[in-house]
Design a protein around this motif. Sequence first.
Motif, PDB file in Angstrom:
ATOM      1  N   TYR A 390       0.785  -1.165  -0.111  1.00 60.68           N
ATOM      2  CA  TYR A 390      -0.131   0.024  -0.220  1.00 60.68           C
ATOM      3  C   TYR A 390       0.874   1.376  -0.017  1.00 60.68           C
ATOM      4  CZ  TYR A 390      -3.758   3.077   0.893  1.00 60.68           C
ATOM      5  OH  TYR A 390      -4.911   4.030   0.826  1.00 60.68           O
ATOM      6  N   THR A 391       2.072   1.333   0.703  1.00 62.37           N
ATOM      7  CA  THR A 391       2.816   2.476   0.568  1.00 62.37           C
ATOM      8  C   THR A 391       4.100   2.369  -0.317  1.00 62.37           C
ATOM      9  OG1 THR A 391       3.991   1.450   2.898  1.00 62.37           O
ATOM     10  CG2 THR A 391       2.250   3.303   2.944  1.00 62.37           C
ATOM     11  N   LEU A 392       4.004   1.092  -1.072  1.00 64.70           N
ATOM     12  CA  LEU A 392       5.165   1.043  -2.185  1.00 64.70           C
ATOM     13  C   LEU A 392       5.247   2.559  -2.803  1.00 64.70           C
ATOM     14  CD1 LEU A 392       7.310  -0.391  -3.861  1.00 64.70           C
ATOM     15  CD2 LEU A 392       5.499  -1.505  -4.789  1.00 64.70           C
ATOM     16  N   ASN A 393       4.245   3.034  -3.360  1.00 62.09           N
ATOM     17  CA  ASN A 393       4.366   4.272  -4.106  1.00 62.09           C
ATOM     18  C   ASN A 393       4.680   5.484  -3.384  1.00 62.09           C
ATOM     19  OD1 ASN A 393       1.850   4.162  -3.372  1.00 62.09           O
ATOM     20  ND2 ASN A 393       1.128   5.714  -4.730  1.00 62.09           N
ATOM     21  N   GLN A 394       4.835   5.437  -2.056  1.00 66.97           N
ATOM     22  CA  GLN A 394       5.138   6.534  -1.103  1.00 66.97           C
ATOM     23  C   GLN A 394       6.232   6.322  -0.509  1.00 66.97           C
ATOM     24  OE1 GLN A 394       2.085   7.062   1.999  1.00 66.97           O
ATOM     25  NE2 GLN A 394       2.591   9.173   2.459  1.00 66.97           N
ATOM     26  N   PHE A 395       6.405   5.474   0.093  1.00 61.66           N
ATOM     27  CA  PHE A 395       7.899   5.234   0.771  1.00 61.66           C
ATOM     28  C   PHE A 395       8.732   4.105   0.265  1.00 61.66           C
ATOM     29  CE2 PHE A 395       5.171   6.608   4.179  1.00 61.66           C
ATOM     30  CZ  PHE A 395       5.213   7.838   4.350  1.00 61.66           C
ATOM     31  N   GLY A 396       8.229   3.290  -0.980  1.00 60.60           N
ATOM     32  CA  GLY A 396       9.389   2.524  -1.595  1.00 60.60           C
ATOM     33  C   GLY A 396       9.531   1.439  -0.836  1.00 60.60           C
ATOM     34  N   GLU A 451      12.273   8.049  -9.349  1.00 56.75           N
ATOM     35  CA  GLU A 451      11.603   6.696 -10.011  1.00 56.75           C
ATOM     36  C   GLU A 451      11.341   6.147  -8.783  1.00 56.75           C
ATOM     37  OE1 GLU A 451      12.930   4.716 -13.291  1.00 56.75           O
ATOM     38  OE2 GLU A 451      12.747   6.739 -14.716  1.00 56.75           O
ATOM     39  N   LEU A 452      10.205   5.182  -8.417  1.00 59.61           N
ATOM     40  CA  LEU A 452       9.905   4.115  -7.589  1.00 59.61           C
ATOM     41  C   LEU A 452      10.936   2.987  -7.635  1.00 59.61           C
ATOM     42  CD1 LEU A 452       6.331   4.188  -7.532  1.00 59.61           C
ATOM     43  CD2 LEU A 452       7.457   5.191  -5.885  1.00 59.61           C
ATOM     44  N   PRO A 453      11.422   2.618  -6.346  1.00 63.31           N
ATOM     45  CA  PRO A 453      11.903   1.312  -6.366  1.00 63.31           C
ATOM     46  C   PRO A 453      11.108   0.129  -6.812  1.00 63.31           C
ATOM     47  CG  PRO A 453      11.705   2.207  -4.064  1.00 63.31           C
ATOM     48  CD  PRO A 453      11.221   3.041  -5.253  1.00 63.31           C
ATOM     49  N   TYR A 454      11.639  -1.054  -6.890  1.00 59.66           N
ATOM     50  CA  TYR A 454      11.159  -2.416  -6.984  1.00 59.66           C
ATOM     51  C   TYR A 454       9.893  -2.265  -8.297  1.00 59.66           C
ATOM     52  CZ  TYR A 454      13.233  -3.069  -2.604  1.00 59.66           C
ATOM     53  OH  TYR A 454      13.995  -3.191  -1.695  1.00 59.66           O
ATOM     54  N   LEU A 455       9.153  -1.345  -8.444  1.00 59.79           N
ATOM     55  CA  LEU A 455       7.856  -1.229  -9.378  1.00 59.79           C
ATOM     56  C   LEU A 455       8.151  -0.477 -10.418  1.00 59.79           C
ATOM     57  CD1 LEU A 455       4.807  -1.906  -9.373  1.00 59.79           C
ATOM     58  CD2 LEU A 455       4.567   0.354  -8.057  1.00 59.79           C
ATOM     59  N   THR A 456       7.697  -1.310 -11.634  1.00 57.29           N
ATOM     60  CA  THR A 456       7.836  -0.911 -12.973  1.00 57.29           C
ATOM     61  C   THR A 456       6.310  -1.235 -13.676  1.00 57.29           C
ATOM     62  OG1 THR A 456       8.687  -2.830 -14.118  1.00 57.29           O
ATOM     63  CG2 THR A 456      10.032  -1.041 -13.265  1.00 57.29           C
ATOM     64  N   LEU A 490      18.446   2.421  -2.703  1.00 54.27           N
ATOM     65  CA  LEU A 490      18.015   1.813  -3.711  1.00 54.27           C
ATOM     66  C   LEU A 490      17.567   2.811  -4.675  1.00 54.27           C
ATOM     67  CD1 LEU A 490      17.322  -0.667  -5.501  1.00 54.27           C
ATOM     68  CD2 LEU A 490      15.364  -1.051  -4.356  1.00 54.27           C
ATOM     69  N   THR A 491      18.287   2.966  -5.851  1.00 52.26           N
ATOM     70  CA  THR A 491      17.502   3.786  -7.190  1.00 52.26           C
ATOM     71  C   THR A 491      17.745   3.119  -8.238  1.00 52.26           C
ATOM     72  OG1 THR A 491      19.993   4.837  -7.351  1.00 52.26           O
ATOM     73  CG2 THR A 491      18.770   5.727  -5.685  1.00 52.26           C
ATOM     74  N   PRO A 492      17.346   3.487  -9.322  1.00 50.94           N
ATOM     75  CA  PRO A 492      17.396   3.124 -10.698  1.00 50.94           C
ATOM     76  C   PRO A 492      18.969   2.698 -11.072  1.00 50.94           C
ATOM     77  CG  PRO A 492      15.669   4.632 -10.871  1.00 50.94           C
ATOM     78  CD  PRO A 492      16.236   4.841  -9.470  1.00 50.94           C
ATOM     79  N   SER A 838      -6.551   7.363 -10.121  1.00 57.35           N
ATOM     80  CA  SER A 838      -6.113   8.508  -9.325  1.00 57.35           C
ATOM     81  C   SER A 838      -4.530   8.856  -9.162  1.00 57.35           C
ATOM     82  CB  SER A 838      -7.041   8.256  -8.087  1.00 57.35           C
ATOM     83  OG  SER A 838      -6.486   7.068  -7.417  1.00 57.35           O
ATOM     84  N   ARG A 839      -3.846   7.884  -9.403  1.00 61.73           N
ATOM     85  CA  ARG A 839      -2.442   8.126  -9.174  1.00 61.73           C
ATOM     86  C   ARG A 839      -1.625   8.517 -10.123  1.00 61.73           C
ATOM     87  NH1 ARG A 839      -5.352   6.864  -4.692  1.00 61.73           N
ATOM     88  NH2 ARG A 839      -4.034   6.659  -2.749  1.00 61.73           N
ATOM     89  N   TYR A 840      -2.374   8.749 -11.203  1.00 65.75           N
ATOM     90  CA  TYR A 840      -1.899   9.181 -12.804  1.00 65.75           C
ATOM     91  C   TYR A 840      -0.690  10.353 -12.584  1.00 65.75           C
ATOM     92  CZ  TYR A 840      -1.299  10.800 -17.353  1.00 65.75           C
ATOM     93  OH  TYR A 840      -0.825  11.347 -18.829  1.00 65.75           O
ATOM     94  N   ASN A 841       0.483   9.931 -13.063  1.00 66.50           N
ATOM     95  CA  ASN A 841       1.552  11.112 -12.849  1.00 66.50           C
ATOM     96  C   ASN A 841       1.760  11.562 -11.822  1.00 66.50           C
ATOM     97  OD1 ASN A 841       3.399  12.867 -14.265  1.00 66.50           O
ATOM     98  ND2 ASN A 841       2.201  14.385 -14.368  1.00 66.50           N
ATOM     99  N   GLY A 842       1.635  10.567 -10.606  1.00 66.92           N
ATOM    100  CA  GLY A 842       1.953  11.087  -9.257  1.00 66.92           C
ATOM    101  C   GLY A 842       3.398  10.825  -9.057  1.00 66.92           C
ATOM    102  N   ASN A 843       4.127  10.446  -9.915  1.00 67.85           N
ATOM    103  CA  ASN A 843       5.695  10.043  -9.664  1.00 67.85           C
ATOM    104  C   ASN A 843       6.271   9.890 -11.079  1.00 67.85           C
ATOM    105  OD1 ASN A 843       7.680   7.478  -9.709  1.00 67.85           O
ATOM    106  ND2 ASN A 843       7.828   8.896  -7.864  1.00 67.85           N
ATOM    107  N   ALA A 844       7.711  10.060 -11.049  1.00 65.62           N
ATOM    108  CA  ALA A 844       8.121   9.799 -12.497  1.00 65.62           C
ATOM    109  C   ALA A 844       8.222   8.575 -12.922  1.00 65.62           C
ATOM    110  CB  ALA A 844       9.688  10.353 -12.250  1.00 65.62           C
ATOM    111  N   SER A 845       7.994   7.521 -12.346  1.00 64.66           N
ATOM    112  CA  SER A 845       7.668   6.239 -12.678  1.00 64.66           C
ATOM    113  C   SER A 845       6.386   6.077 -13.610  1.00 64.66           C
ATOM    114  CB  SER A 845       7.530   5.275 -11.664  1.00 64.66           C
ATOM    115  OG  SER A 845       8.731   5.199 -10.813  1.00 64.66           O
TER     116      SER A 845
END
Length: 929
Positions: A390-396, A451-456, A490-492, A838-845
């Motif tokens: 649930y917090t993957l896109n917030q706190f990685g 960009e988010l870690p772990y998730l693409t 952890l970064t790209p 609802s999270r469209y373009n909420g992050n660089a990923s």
Amino acid sequence: MLAGIASAGLAASLIIPTPATAAPAEASTTPSVERAESVVISEVYTTGAGQDAAFDERFIELHNPGDEPVDLEGWAVSYRPASRGEDDLTPSGHVTLSGAIEPGGHYLIANPGLSAGDGEPLPEPDARLSGGTAIRDGVIWLASTPERLDLPLGDVRDHEDVVDLLGYGGANTSETAAAPSPSGSADVRSIARVDEAVDTDDNSADFALSEAITPTNSAGEQAVHEPEEPERQEPTDLEIHEIPRSLEPAENQLLEQPVTVRGVVTGAYPTGGFNGFTLQTEGTGGDLDLETHAASDGIFVYSPWRADEVEIGDFVEITADVTTYSGQVQLSLYPGSSQTPEHEFALITDEPHEAVKPAVVEIPETDAEREALLGMVIDPQGTYTVTDHYTLNQFGEIGIVLGEEPLTTPTAAHRPGPEADALAEENAERIIYLDDAATTDFSRSSGWDEELPYLTAEDPVRIGAEVQWENTVIMDRRFDEWRLQPTAQLTPDSAEAVQPARVENTREGRETSAERDADLRIAGFNVLNYFVTLGEDEEGCEYHADRDGNPTTADWCEVRGAWSTESFKRQEAKIVDAITTMDADVVALQEMENSAHFTDDADRDLAHERLVEALNQDLGTDTWAYVASPETAPAPEDEDVIRNGFIYRPEAVEPVGESVILFDGGVDEIMTPELEDFDLVEVYSNAREPLAQEFQPVGGDEQDRFIAVVNHFKSKGSAPDGGPNADSGDGQGAWNADRVEQARALVAFADALEEDTGTEKVYLMGDFNSYEMEDPLQEFLGADYTNVSAETGQHSYMFDGQVGSLDHLFASEAAAETISQAEIWNINAVEPIALEYSRYNGNASDLFSADLWRSSDHDPIVADLRFEATEAPGDEDGSDEDGSDEDGGTWPPRGPGNNNGHGHGSGEDRGHEREGHPGNGPGSTPGRR
């Protein structure tokens, strides 16, 4: 401002582990100063209990930094524990205020806490707050209204009714970021504003822990607790495993004292916010026996001034203070500080040393065994499964658990009581978070360009998927959770070298629902606030925005869905793809816009009409139709802004007669003595009224007719303070009594429909906001309904890192005999929320795709039905290829496994809920930073 508070706060900022913005004494910086414009929360004392207490009660102190008196009449102070999430935003403590604060004056609010303290009495309080404030984690706010506000999670700097707010410790609501908090009952410090006249709207910057505690009331009476400063000892030479790991000063005599240790650098974190490195005794690790390995050979060292000077593998000797931060004991190294002259750092290059070996162990599940590995390098053994994203896109971060199954919601597996309570405790112990070694919040401006870690988009992280280890990790404890950190941020750019694991892609085989094997398919689907009326159409409606400032979703308006046309198109594309692909003939919909609230002619069905148009346009044919509202329907002001409904394929099924809504005035023609016993106005005053429709398959006859009833019961949030609907703490949440009554009324409604139509096949469908073993659902089982969805062993929802079902399909005895197969189609709840429209373009990923994945937060339920008078597709003799007869089918059950071998457990292991959707906005989550 009292000088004692100021000096104590400054000292604490140099000795206590601090955020990355902290600087040593010689390099102090001057932050931008913003004078407080109104009354502020100036000091909070939360450890007023036990023999170590400074005072006999806890307190909240307000201050007026202005030049004019402030009238507090009609204002209030509220408290909410950090444990409450999106499903329950109501404060647990509340007091309305009276009187005034003179210029430069204070106002004292006492709080007895959970137990009395042995300290000195407070000055006469001006008010008393009901309910105890937590020591380490909580949210306190001053409001200019007497109402109990349900404040949203996350950053609350601009709420029109909030004068000031303090989130501390692990608070999930704060101004910018949470303030520090005491480590426990023996940590006798208050949370004090660094400068009473300054409010930067950043709790982490505005407050510090203070040993000088100075409660002051509106009469100017003040009590002062100012303990003697402990003498600093000479540094003690220790092995790392000899450093005590207790957070309590009474149990750890080395806290705030210097020690000298040697070790090998195993993790280096100059970036990402950790500002330090991990150190482990040379030669330790390897094949450990956790039954005999009692103390950790590793430790985290906080030192922004040396973090960028070390490399993994360096052998160093340091002299640093033993301190605590965010749930763990660590070393704080301040070389060159006048307050810590004994601190030293030395890189040892002229002595040989033995390399550290990763500990080859299964990640233990008890606090004691995890503490024995804290700060050590680990090569995880065994199988691990994703249970929370649930917090993957917030706190990685990804919540994982040892074994092949995610955690199950306790009341999905057991009746409320001791067994469910025991499972709740077990779940809380077992979860551990695979982290990114950073404090970045990817959902805010400071982090959304990373960009988010772990998730693409190509490699989703799904609940129930296996964790596939690739690199070592370090055991860590932060934000009151156990964590596994990579050896560097952890970064790209660093992923290939340090990413601890990949996650199995379990989408394969789930792209479509199970191949149908009977005459007709029905489905239930909560569509996450499908509103054709947009936020931009509602006057005064605010919005959540993407990182470019473009509106995405409405923010607590009457409209609950998309804010703009562009956002609505993204939402609709996902829902259309999901419905088209599930291949159903009848779909029971929840969280559809009740268009009567938004149209001049009170047309309840407009949103259903628009959805049908979108489906038909996508298919290029007039495939779908909607069930029209009955002539007798509730007045718009008596209904919620969301409603239930049906769409269907006319080529497969046709409605028989008019639909029926369960409300006072809607059931006069089918009234029975049992139904008449219910006050329907009261029963459904806080829920969506059930909608029923009788159907007949095309090509069938009267004996094939069935009744479908779509439902959406009261959610579990916004708990009342008392009465039968208060949250009793048994795991069923608030409003359980009302949901039970709604279930009873539904059974009576279904019986009346059956009696009126002569149709015995009845399917109760929808979002019941109740887990499998909770009280409301027992009403259906007691009336001889079968929970068809529960028997699949699958789950429709994920909440708080646990799986279960709030959505269900119940079949009467005659209806259950028609079921050939059923499945919960896992396309939503198991998918990360980052994929929602609802999270469209909420992050660089770039994660959005106009497809079925995460089209809602609930998974749809589908079931295939076989009837006596209707021939099965491609099977004129009425038997299946597997030889089963036309009545028996293959039920129960033969739906496909949940996640390619990583499902959500057996039918006895049923999972979790989510609940009341106050809007689709990004909001925030129970926070850690």
